[in-house]
Design an enzyme around this catalytic site. Sequence first.
Site, PDB file in Angstrom:
ATOM      1  N   ASN A 129      31.216 -36.454  79.626  1.00  0.00           N
ATOM      2  CA  ASN A 129      30.710 -35.375  80.468  1.00  0.00           C
ATOM      3  C   ASN A 129      30.337 -34.117  79.686  1.00  0.00           C
ATOM      4  O   ASN A 129      29.453 -33.374  80.087  1.00  0.00           O
ATOM      5  CB  ASN A 129      31.730 -35.023  81.561  1.00  0.00           C
TER       6      ASN A 129
ATOM      7  N   GLN B 210      29.791 -40.186  84.840  1.00  0.00           N
ATOM      8  CA  GLN B 210      28.603 -39.506  84.337  1.00  0.00           C
ATOM      9  C   GLN B 210      27.421 -40.453  84.133  1.00  0.00           C
ATOM     10  O   GLN B 210      26.287 -40.005  83.976  1.00  0.00           O
ATOM     11  CB  GLN B 210      28.907 -38.792  83.016  1.00  0.00           C
TER      12      GLN B 210
ATOM     13  N   CYS C  92      36.987 -27.973  83.831  1.00  0.00           N
ATOM     14  CA  CYS C  92      38.441 -27.869  83.934  1.00  0.00           C
ATOM     15  C   CYS C  92      39.026 -26.960  82.872  1.00  0.00           C
ATOM     16  O   CYS C  92      40.051 -26.339  83.069  1.00  0.00           O
ATOM     17  CB  CYS C  92      39.086 -29.237  83.809  1.00  0.00           C
TER      18      CYS C  92
ATOM     19  N   SER D 144      31.409 -41.413  91.165  1.00  0.00           N
ATOM     20  CA  SER D 144      31.606 -40.310  92.102  1.00  0.00           C
ATOM     21  C   SER D 144      30.257 -39.847  92.648  1.00  0.00           C
ATOM     22  O   SER D 144      29.315 -39.618  91.889  1.00  0.00           O
ATOM     23  CB  SER D 144      32.298 -39.150  91.373  1.00  0.00           C
ATOM     24  N   ALA D 145      30.170 -39.688  93.973  1.00  0.00           N
ATOM     25  CA  ALA D 145      28.878 -39.401  94.616  1.00  0.00           C
ATOM     26  C   ALA D 145      28.291 -38.043  94.232  1.00  0.00           C
ATOM     27  O   ALA D 145      27.077 -37.909  94.089  1.00  0.00           O
ATOM     28  CB  ALA D 145      29.032 -39.488  96.140  1.00  0.00           C
ATOM     29  N   HIS D 146      29.146 -37.030  94.053  1.00  0.00           N
ATOM     30  CA  HIS D 146      28.580 -35.685  93.850  1.00  0.00           C
ATOM     31  C   HIS D 146      27.963 -35.495  92.467  1.00  0.00           C
ATOM     32  O   HIS D 146      27.349 -34.467  92.198  1.00  0.00           O
ATOM     33  CB  HIS D 146      29.619 -34.595  94.157  1.00  0.00           C
TER      34      HIS D 146
ATOM     35  N   GLY E  68      35.876 -39.448  91.908  1.00  0.00           N
ATOM     36  CA  GLY E  68      36.073 -40.050  90.598  1.00  0.00           C
ATOM     37  C   GLY E  68      37.525 -39.955  90.140  1.00  0.00           C
ATOM     38  O   GLY E  68      38.066 -40.893  89.551  1.00  0.00           O
ATOM     39  N   THR E  69      38.150 -38.831  90.409  1.00  0.00           N
ATOM     40  CA  THR E  69      39.542 -38.638  89.986  1.00  0.00           C
ATOM     41  C   THR E  69      40.446 -39.690  90.609  1.00  0.00           C
ATOM     42  O   THR E  69      41.263 -40.313  89.923  1.00  0.00           O
ATOM     43  CB  THR E  69      40.017 -37.219  90.380  1.00  0.00           C
TER      44      THR E  69
HETATM   45  C1  LIG Z   1      33.405 -35.348  87.399  1.00  0.00           C
HETATM   46  C2  LIG Z   1      34.096 -36.388  86.608  1.00  0.00           C
HETATM   47  C3  LIG Z   1      35.265 -37.017  87.084  1.00  0.00           C
HETATM   48  C4  LIG Z   1      35.943 -36.582  88.359  1.00  0.00           C
HETATM   49  O1  LIG Z   1      35.213 -36.932  89.512  1.00  0.00           O
HETATM   50  P1  LIG Z   1      35.512 -36.160  90.877  1.00  0.00           P
HETATM   51  O2  LIG Z   1      34.751 -36.923  91.907  1.00  0.00           O
HETATM   52  O3  LIG Z   1      35.008 -34.773  90.692  1.00  0.00           O
HETATM   53  O4  LIG Z   1      36.981 -36.212  91.103  1.00  0.00           O
HETATM   54  C5  LIG Z   1      35.820 -38.014  86.335  1.00  0.00           C
HETATM   55  N1  LIG Z   1      35.271 -38.407  85.168  1.00  0.00           N
HETATM   56  C6  LIG Z   1      34.155 -37.841  84.672  1.00  0.00           C
HETATM   57  C7  LIG Z   1      33.587 -38.335  83.395  1.00  0.00           C
HETATM   58  C8  LIG Z   1      33.531 -36.821  85.376  1.00  0.00           C
HETATM   59  O5  LIG Z   1      32.441 -36.244  84.881  1.00  0.00           O
END
Ligand SMILES: *Cc1c(COP(=O)(O)O)cnc(C)c1O
Length: 388
Positions: A151, A179, A325, A199-201, A71-72
């Site tokens: 989030n 999210q 974070c 983001s997959a995780h 996601g980042t």
């Molecule tokens: C977790 C998150 C990210 C970052 O995603 P990663 O895959 O962990 O780098 C970005 N935006 C939101 C809203 C998130 O919850």
Amino acid sequence: MRKVYMDNNATTRMREEVLEAMLPFYKDEYGNASSVHSFGRTARTSVDEARAKVARLLGVAREDIIFTSGGTEADNLAIKGVANALKSKGDHMITCAIEHHAVLNSCKYLEKEGFKVTYVGVDKDGVIKLDELKSAITPKTILITVMWANNEVGTIEPVEEIGRLAKEKGICFHTDAVQAAGKIPMDLENMPIDLLSISAHKFYGPKGVGALYIRKGTKIIPQLHGGHHEMKKRAGTENVAGIVGMGYAAELAKIEIPQEVKQLTGLRDYLYKGITSKIPEVTINGHLTKRLPNTLNVRFKYLEGESIVLNLDLEGIAVSTGSACTSGSLEPSHVLTAMGVDPADTQGSIRFSLGKDNTKEDADYVIAALPPIIQRLRDMSPLYEKGR
Ligand SMILES: *Cc1c(COP(=O)(O)O)cnc(C)c1O
């Protein structure tokens, strides 16, 4: 001791069947998706099938999906990529005060590079102030980026309305949907959204893989330079196993969303009722209805979230104070601060983010473990004495 994981907005447990689907690509199917031989073709086919599955989750065309490292990276690519591509058109961008740091810090970086950024505020529920956003638009505005769902508190933003506003003015619109994707239904077909990060995780897939949806015709400059991977928008040998895992997680999420929304909403509200029936002076952070089904962020007056988290951890319960974070620092959450929560109260907030594995027994365990912890901590708190 019972283990209860309620920190699914930080990350989720990868599904067993997703791991199984990935394993061959760490073993015999090790081809590079750019190679022309049979090893490479197997990898390429699998990457393209995963792309189609991710596209189906969002309701978009598969050629508009670019895989990233998460996601980042997707947020960075969208924001810096559009800023770089459109800088001759304008130097102004609009975002929201409660964005994830992947968005906020990309914007801060661009400010150092000479761009101007407006950080639009939110109301007490965490919903963006649309009037403020509207009046922030100037002829120099090239990008609006506002998250789909927050989030920390789970509030869902009016992305369709924001997208329409942007479209009327010919401004590019990006949303961080990390999210929201896999948690609530999404169909971008008729949505005025140009770019969207996932983001997959965050939906039971592997860490280190994500995607950026880029609507056809959107101008964007790559941020990683190298080979001609991912339609020349993101160089680097594809993370084939991760991408396969993401595709399968997306396919399963798409099928299960309606059922999971129902299950998690029920469990979340059961947890909240249980907590408030036993503990006084508890308040929900976030919108009561326009909220992710799995997210319950509550504040306990007179307390410090960190000590609640640590005490719950001793009971085998994993929750967080909000965003992973900022934990470890005593800085108040930028999200709660923007929502206008009293500075004395921002510290005492806890986020329960539920997942598909959570049961009613988990909720009952938390409802039993929490009251004595809160009572003990309040008895030790000088603020509690004063407040009585
Ligand atoms: C977790 C998150 C990210 C970052 O995603 P990663 O895959 O962990 O780098 C970005 N935006 C939101 C809203 C998130 O919850």
